[in-house]
Design a protein around this motif. Structure first.
Motif, PDB file in Angstrom:
ATOM      1  N   GLU A  77      43.919  33.005  31.809  1.00 23.92           N
ATOM      2  CA  GLU A  77      44.259  34.074  32.750  1.00 23.92           C
ATOM      3  C   GLU A  77      45.041  35.188  32.049  1.00 23.92           C
ATOM      4  O   GLU A  77      44.786  36.371  32.286  1.00 23.92           O
ATOM      5  N   LEU A  78      45.977  34.806  31.172  1.00 23.54           N
ATOM      6  CA  LEU A  78      46.749  35.803  30.417  1.00 23.54           C
ATOM      7  C   LEU A  78      45.849  36.627  29.504  1.00 23.54           C
ATOM      8  O   LEU A  78      45.965  37.850  29.440  1.00 23.54           O
ATOM      9  N   GLU A  84      43.779  38.930  31.749  1.00 26.35           N
ATOM     10  CA  GLU A  84      44.618  39.940  32.408  1.00 26.35           C
ATOM     11  C   GLU A  84      45.016  41.059  31.453  1.00 26.35           C
ATOM     12  O   GLU A  84      45.021  42.233  31.827  1.00 26.35           O
ATOM     13  N   HIS A  85      45.330  40.696  30.215  1.00 20.19           N
ATOM     14  CA  HIS A  85      45.808  41.687  29.243  1.00 20.19           C
ATOM     15  C   HIS A  85      44.716  42.168  28.290  1.00 20.19           C
ATOM     16  O   HIS A  85      44.978  42.996  27.420  1.00 20.19           O
ATOM     17  N   ASN A  86      43.504  41.628  28.461  1.00 19.62           N
ATOM     18  CA  ASN A  86      42.359  41.999  27.619  1.00 19.62           C
ATOM     19  C   ASN A  86      42.694  41.863  26.128  1.00 19.62           C
ATOM     20  O   ASN A  86      42.520  42.795  25.348  1.00 19.62           O
TER      21      ASN A  86
END
Length: 143
Positions: free
Chosen positions: A28-29, A32-34
């Motif tokens: 997910e991280l 989320e931060h690409n």
């Protein structure tokens, strides 16, 4: 060019993950931060390890999807190469290529995390510098 020049252009934000976080939370991280890698840190300040998309893919292949509910600590690399703000970009590009690593956490003199650079950042910086030098030569010749 030095690492501090790269971070001046790119920014010094670093995404970290705790070693006890699940691999699902790690994914997910990353999404989320690409980004392609995250520094593993118990306190968000020190570098404990690093974990990348590649690490997840390889462990999924080896262990199956059960790895997603396991801790990041199970898949992270714990022997981490780091660099400093004053390291030259050309030296780090060679180091990264030689060691086949794509991300280097940047630490200060106290060992605190102050940024992260990728091989893509190194390539972009080198291209930008070459373009700058090229334009200066053109201006000089035409000037």
């Amino acid at each position: 060019m030095r690492v501090k020049d790269v971070l001046k252009n790119k920014g010094a934000a670093v995404v970290t993950v705790r070693p006890d976080a699940t691999c699902r939370a790690l994914l997910e991280l990353l999404a989320e931060h690409n980004i392609g890698a995250v520094v593993v840190s118990s306190d968000g300040v020190t570098v404990g390890g690093i974990v990348s998309e590649r690490d997840i893919v390889r462990r999924l292949n080896d262990r199956g999807d059960a790895v997603l509910d396991g801790p990041v600590a199970d898949i992270a690399s714990w022997q981490v190469s780091t660099c400093t703000l004053d390291d030259p970009v050309d030296v780090l590009s060679g180091t990264m290529t030689q060691r086949r690593i794509r991300h280097l956490p940047v630490v200060d003199a106290a060992g605190h995390l102050v940024g992260i650079v990728s091989i893509g950042d190194m390539v972009k910086t080198t291209i930008d510098q070459l373009e700058f030098d090229r334009q200066n030569l053109i201006d000089y010749v035409q000037g």
